[in-house]
Design a protein around this motif. Structure first.
Motif, PDB file in Angstrom:
ATOM      1  N   ARG A 344       0.662  -1.303   0.095  1.00 20.72           N
ATOM      2  CA  ARG A 344      -0.043   0.126  -0.018  1.00 20.72           C
ATOM      3  C   ARG A 344       0.891   1.210  -0.195  1.00 20.72           C
ATOM      4  O   ARG A 344       0.675   2.194  -0.554  1.00 20.72           O
ATOM      5  CB  ARG A 344      -0.977   0.015   1.225  1.00 20.72           C
ATOM      6  CG  ARG A 344      -2.088   1.230   1.383  1.00 20.72           C
ATOM      7  CD  ARG A 344      -2.994   1.028   0.152  1.00 20.72           C
ATOM      8  NE  ARG A 344      -3.846   2.252  -0.085  1.00 20.72           N
ATOM      9  CZ  ARG A 344      -3.532   3.213  -0.917  1.00 20.72           C
ATOM     10  NH1 ARG A 344      -2.210   3.159  -1.661  1.00 20.72           N
ATOM     11  NH2 ARG A 344      -4.265   4.350  -0.976  1.00 20.72           N
ATOM     12  N   GLY A 345       1.815   1.208   0.762  1.00 20.85           N
ATOM     13  CA  GLY A 345       2.806   2.565   0.812  1.00 20.85           C
ATOM     14  C   GLY A 345       3.509   2.616  -0.398  1.00 20.85           C
ATOM     15  O   GLY A 345       3.523   3.782  -0.806  1.00 20.85           O
ATOM     16  N   ALA A 346       3.812   1.665  -1.152  1.00 22.32           N
ATOM     17  CA  ALA A 346       4.639   1.863  -2.332  1.00 22.32           C
ATOM     18  C   ALA A 346       3.765   2.490  -3.524  1.00 22.32           C
ATOM     19  O   ALA A 346       4.298   3.124  -4.517  1.00 22.32           O
ATOM     20  CB  ALA A 346       5.198   0.529  -2.837  1.00 22.32           C
ATOM     21  N   THR A 347       2.512   2.381  -3.261  1.00 20.92           N
ATOM     22  CA  THR A 347       1.497   2.899  -4.322  1.00 20.92           C
ATOM     23  C   THR A 347       1.162   4.459  -4.091  1.00 20.92           C
ATOM     24  O   THR A 347       0.370   4.771  -4.958  1.00 20.92           O
ATOM     25  CB  THR A 347       0.387   2.150  -4.593  1.00 20.92           C
ATOM     26  OG1 THR A 347      -0.502   1.815  -3.202  1.00 20.92           O
ATOM     27  CG2 THR A 347       0.723   0.719  -4.932  1.00 20.92           C
ATOM     28  N   GLY A 354      10.702   9.006   0.077  1.00 22.36           N
ATOM     29  CA  GLY A 354      10.911   8.218   1.347  1.00 22.36           C
ATOM     30  C   GLY A 354      11.797   7.338   1.412  1.00 22.36           C
ATOM     31  O   GLY A 354      13.010   7.133   2.124  1.00 22.36           O
ATOM     32  N   VAL A 355      11.986   6.413   0.240  1.00 18.99           N
ATOM     33  CA  VAL A 355      12.846   5.456   0.032  1.00 18.99           C
ATOM     34  C   VAL A 355      14.193   5.884  -0.215  1.00 18.99           C
ATOM     35  O   VAL A 355      15.200   5.374   0.431  1.00 18.99           O
ATOM     36  CB  VAL A 355      12.401   4.757  -1.173  1.00 18.99           C
ATOM     37  CG1 VAL A 355      13.446   3.361  -1.425  1.00 18.99           C
ATOM     38  CG2 VAL A 355      11.135   3.800  -0.640  1.00 18.99           C
ATOM     39  N   VAL A 356      14.183   6.782  -1.068  1.00 20.96           N
ATOM     40  CA  VAL A 356      15.637   7.538  -1.521  1.00 20.96           C
ATOM     41  C   VAL A 356      16.270   8.172  -0.006  1.00 20.96           C
ATOM     42  O   VAL A 356      17.450   8.013  -0.006  1.00 20.96           O
ATOM     43  CB  VAL A 356      15.435   8.394  -2.436  1.00 20.96           C
ATOM     44  CG1 VAL A 356      16.634   9.476  -2.654  1.00 20.96           C
ATOM     45  CG2 VAL A 356      14.952   8.040  -3.729  1.00 20.96           C
ATOM     46  N   SER A 421      10.959  -3.362   7.757  1.00 18.55           N
ATOM     47  CA  SER A 421      10.220  -2.335   8.305  1.00 18.55           C
ATOM     48  C   SER A 421      10.785  -0.784   7.686  1.00 18.55           C
ATOM     49  O   SER A 421       9.881  -0.145   7.881  1.00 18.55           O
ATOM     50  CB  SER A 421      10.530  -2.517   9.671  1.00 18.55           C
ATOM     51  OG  SER A 421      10.115  -3.599  10.089  1.00 18.55           O
ATOM     52  N   GLY A 422      11.863  -0.758   7.256  1.00 14.48           N
ATOM     53  CA  GLY A 422      12.404   0.650   7.119  1.00 14.48           C
ATOM     54  C   GLY A 422      11.494   1.174   5.753  1.00 14.48           C
ATOM     55  O   GLY A 422      11.286   2.231   5.691  1.00 14.48           O
ATOM     56  N   PHE A 423      11.454   0.051   4.824  1.00 17.04           N
ATOM     57  CA  PHE A 423      10.668   0.459   3.465  1.00 17.04           C
ATOM     58  C   PHE A 423       9.228   0.821   3.883  1.00 17.04           C
ATOM     59  O   PHE A 423       8.682   1.813   3.553  1.00 17.04           O
ATOM     60  CB  PHE A 423      10.817  -0.713   2.694  1.00 17.04           C
ATOM     61  CG  PHE A 423      12.119  -0.796   1.769  1.00 17.04           C
ATOM     62  CD1 PHE A 423      12.363  -0.115   0.791  1.00 17.04           C
ATOM     63  CD2 PHE A 423      12.847  -1.883   2.264  1.00 17.04           C
ATOM     64  CE1 PHE A 423      13.559  -0.074   0.156  1.00 17.04           C
ATOM     65  CE2 PHE A 423      14.221  -1.900   1.754  1.00 17.04           C
ATOM     66  CZ  PHE A 423      14.495  -1.105   0.747  1.00 17.04           C
ATOM     67  N   VAL A 424       8.555  -0.190   4.718  1.00 17.37           N
ATOM     68  CA  VAL A 424       7.171   0.355   5.189  1.00 17.37           C
ATOM     69  C   VAL A 424       7.081   1.587   6.020  1.00 17.37           C
ATOM     70  O   VAL A 424       6.051   2.260   5.560  1.00 17.37           O
ATOM     71  CB  VAL A 424       6.542  -0.834   6.270  1.00 17.37           C
ATOM     72  CG1 VAL A 424       5.294  -0.662   6.684  1.00 17.37           C
ATOM     73  CG2 VAL A 424       6.741  -2.291   5.752  1.00 17.37           C
ATOM     74  N   ILE A 425       7.935   2.065   6.875  1.00 15.99           N
ATOM     75  CA  ILE A 425       7.892   3.368   7.473  1.00 15.99           C
ATOM     76  C   ILE A 425       8.140   4.432   6.338  1.00 15.99           C
ATOM     77  O   ILE A 425       7.553   5.421   6.325  1.00 15.99           O
ATOM     78  CB  ILE A 425       8.984   3.362   8.472  1.00 15.99           C
ATOM     79  CG1 ILE A 425       8.616   2.306   9.727  1.00 15.99           C
ATOM     80  CG2 ILE A 425       8.880   4.870   9.350  1.00 15.99           C
ATOM     81  CD1 ILE A 425       7.171   2.778  10.296  1.00 15.99           C
ATOM     82  N   PHE A 426       9.180   4.568   5.734  1.00 16.73           N
ATOM     83  CA  PHE A 426       9.820   5.539   4.988  1.00 16.73           C
ATOM     84  C   PHE A 426       9.006   5.512   3.533  1.00 16.73           C
ATOM     85  O   PHE A 426       8.873   7.064   3.158  1.00 16.73           O
ATOM     86  CB  PHE A 426      11.022   5.413   4.507  1.00 16.73           C
ATOM     87  CG  PHE A 426      11.924   5.802   5.610  1.00 16.73           C
ATOM     88  CD1 PHE A 426      12.456   7.095   5.858  1.00 16.73           C
ATOM     89  CD2 PHE A 426      12.360   5.144   6.646  1.00 16.73           C
ATOM     90  CE1 PHE A 426      13.089   7.947   6.837  1.00 16.73           C
ATOM     91  CE2 PHE A 426      13.375   5.680   7.565  1.00 16.73           C
ATOM     92  CZ  PHE A 426      13.494   6.869   7.589  1.00 16.73           C
TER      93      PHE A 426
END
Length: 676
Positions: A344-347, A354-356, A421-426
């Protein structure tokens, strides 16, 4: 009849038959009487109730099964713990029970009587399945810190560049400590208190210190789950209460910046409704002026915490048989939710920002000592050696379980979960930065629980199907915390039951109930209006430095006093192979240096503790260190107690204090004598 008496009786019987061959022609009644007498002597070696089972055929001489599951030749253990039941061999045959098949020597020939030493100890509980153990360890290691602490520390210390010191600290410090505790617990099959008599008795105070630290953690850690439960219950409504500024707890600075509110501009003085819901409604910190005036207890949070501890009690009251089943849900559900939130966050728009920000390496920060300190502390608290949990969980394993592979698998899963978890948060933080038209670092200024209960809660409120995502997210937070609480309290329960088996083993349910009640009463200060300040104090001072010091003493006791050679030999007995040079050098030198580095860094650079707008005064630092030292005082106190109560000269007392007692497994074996 004692074993020595039985051996002497058998030898005297042998002498009579060699010197008087004519006795071989005695009546059938006399022969039957002697056989019955020797058979009864063998049976007297057994615990009550086992003699009635009847004789069994012994195995071959190279693989005789003993009561702890070993073979007489040191071979592999039976796959089932109960396979090696004590046996009494009848002297009626050279190789089999009376009346059974085997060699049929003349009556006057010599026969071998195999007498087994048995243990009257209560059989130790074991995991129902290997998966129960793995899920319990993973559930313990993967906790709330993986979700909020690792992502924050990662972006704060150079993004992707932080992964280098993190992995180095894991390989040379965290994983060797993790492996060491699993091996110790599995070999000696004791909790964190009684295990020390088999390693270095004078260090037994370490076990008591671990139990006190576990209680301190239970005082504040479960309160965070109570906050999450309050959020969960508040999520069952069409409009989430932290999305509007029209509630009774809101102030004039509240600005609801939803994705549909294009005319609202966000400023530095703006306060989101999510932040006010957390600080003014859930915590109510505005009603407390600080640690010197905590205020009243919030009855809503008190009820939430009562429910949390009720779940904890009924999950661990029967032991690992019940908690091993509960973790099938509590350890796996968070991964399902993390994957859903990641997709969901990636969309979301702005997720790439955030990922960068999360992964962009800043190599210059590797020159800073702070980065390496944070990496060492993060991997240590993430894997969790020193809390007595790994010792307790491993003690319920079969003796020949491959704990080496378990250590590598579970520690790898833990590190990968932190990274995920870092990807989920950022991805969500990038979305928030896009909405507010700010930089990601401005949005991600909050760390710890605030990252979850303010930033992430607000982001969820802006998503379609916000109620659904809020429910599964806070369920995930609760289950991440429950796993760690199960493990922490099970470590205390196992330690106390192993130390006082005659008193507590048959009263486990009542003891667990008393322990849970003590934890609940100890947590009441964290349920006050200023309870968040207490939680922060416990987290920063009361447990962190104390548990690192405990593990340093543990490594020194095992590597330098017990000896890595003896420890490696123990592992070879269990697993069939000797640990390599890498593991030995880590246990002897690298791990102590790793832990000493963290302790010195903490003392040299004490944390500047601040929560919301409250700056902790200097006297709170002294209070925090006092709470931490209160657990460590058990170590020197027990050393003095042990030396005073030992007998002999001071040199003899000291020598006895550092000499390990053999484990129960090392006491057992066979006595082989000659008999008729």
């Amino acid at each position: 009849m004692e074993t020595k008496d039985l051996m002497m009786a058998n030898m005297s019987t042998k002498d009579r038959w060699e010197s008087e061959p004519e006795r071989g022609k005695e009546s059938e009644e006399v022969k039957a009487q002697e056989e019955a007498t020797q058979d009864e002597n063998c049976r007297l070696m057994l615990p009550d109730g086992l003699a009635e089972r009847g004789p069994k055929s012994p195995n071959s001489a190279s693989g005789q099964q003993v009561s702890n599951g070993f073979t007489a030749s040191g071979g592999s253990q039976s796959s089932k713990e109960g396979a090696g039941l004590p046996e009494a061999y009848s002297p009626g045959s050279a190789t089999g029970p009376a009346g059974g098949s085997g060699s049929t020597e003349p009556l006057g020939g010599l026969r071998t009587l195999v007498v087994q030493q048995t243990s009257l100890d209560r059989p130790r509980e074991t995991w129902s399945k290997k998966v129960d153990f793995l899920l319990s360890v993973i559930g313990y290691a993967v906790d709330l810190g993986n979700v909020w602490r690792f992502p924050y520390i990662c972006y704060q210390n150079g993004g992707g560049a932080f992964l280098l010191p993190y992995l180095l600290m894991a390989v040379f410090g965290g994983v060797p400590l993790f492996y060491m505790e699993l091996a110790l617990g599995q070999f000696h099959r004791n909790g964190c208190i009684s295990i020390w008599k088999h390693i270095c008795p004078i260090f037994k105070g370490i076990g008591f210190a671990i139990c006190i630290i576990a209680l301190y953690i239970a005082f504040y850690y479960n309160t965070i789950m109570a906050w999450a439960l309050y959020y969960l219950l508040s999520s069952f409504q069409p409009t989430l209460p932290w999305t509007t500024c029209t509630n009774s707890w809101n102030t004039g600075n509240c600005y609801s910046y939803m994705s549909t509110d294009q005319n609202v501009s966000w400023s530095n003085s703006s306060i989101s409704p999510a932040e006010e819901f957390y600080t003014r409604h859930v915590l109510q910190v505005h009603r407390s002026s600080g640690l010197h005036q905590l205020g009243s207890i919030s009855w809503q949070l008190a009820l939430c915490l009562l429910f949390i501890f009720t779940v904890v009690y009924f999950s661990i009251w029967k032991g690992v048989k019940t908690s091993g089943k509960v973790v099938w849900v509590t350890a796996t559900f968070p991964y399902l939710v993390l994957l859903v939130l990641l997709v969901r966050g990636a969309t979301l728009p702005g997720a790439w920002r955030g990922v960068v920000f999360y992964l962009k390496p800043d190599w210059e920060k590797l020159l800073s000592t702070t980065v390496w300190i944070d990496a060492a502390a993060q991997i240590f608290f993430s894997l969790g050696p020193g809390f007595g949990v790994l010792l307790a969980f491993a003690s319920y394993n079969p003796f020949h379980n491959n704990c080496y592979k378990d250590a590598l698998v579970t520690s790898s899963v833990n590190c990968l979960t932190s990274f995920l978890s870092g990807f989920v948060i950022f991805t969500v933080l990038g979305y928030m930065a896009e909405m507010r038209q700010q930089d990601v670092d401005a949005v991600a200024k909050d760390a710890g629980p605030s990252l979850l209960f303010i930033i992430y809660a607000e982001a969820i409120a802006n998503m379609p199907a916000a109620t659904f995502f809020a429910i599964i997210f806070f369920l995930m937070i609760i289950m991440l915390g429950l796993d760690s609480t199960f493990a922490g309290l099970e470590g205390v329960v196992t330690a106390m039951l192993d130390e006082f088996p005659n008193v507590l083993v048959k009263r486990r349910e009542r003891f667990v109930l008393g322990l849970v009640c003590v934890c609940y009463l100890g947590a009441l200060s964290t349920l006050t209006y200023g309870g968040a300040f207490v939680v922060k104090l416990f987290e920063e001072y009361a447990t962190g430095p104390a548990v690192i010091t405990v593990v340093l003493l543990e490594v020194i006791a095992v590597s330098w006093f017990y000896g890595t050679t003896r420890f490696c030999n123990d592992i070879q007995v269990m697993l069939g192979f000797h640990p390599g040079f890498f593991w030995r050098i880590c246990w002897v030198a690298i791990c102590p240096t790793f832990l000493l580095f963290i302790i010195i860094s903490f003392l040299a650079f004490p944390p500047d503790v601040k929560l919301f707008d409250y700056q902790y005064p200097p006297w709170t630092t002294s209070l925090g260190y006092t709470i931490g030292v209160s657990s460590l005082i058990c170590v020197p106190a027990y050393m003095v107690y042990h030396l005073i109560n030992a007998k002999g000269t001071f040199k003899q007392r000291l020598s006895k204090s550092i000499t390990p007692e053999p484990s129960n497994e090392q006491h057992r074996g066979f006595i082989v004598t000659n008999a008729v």
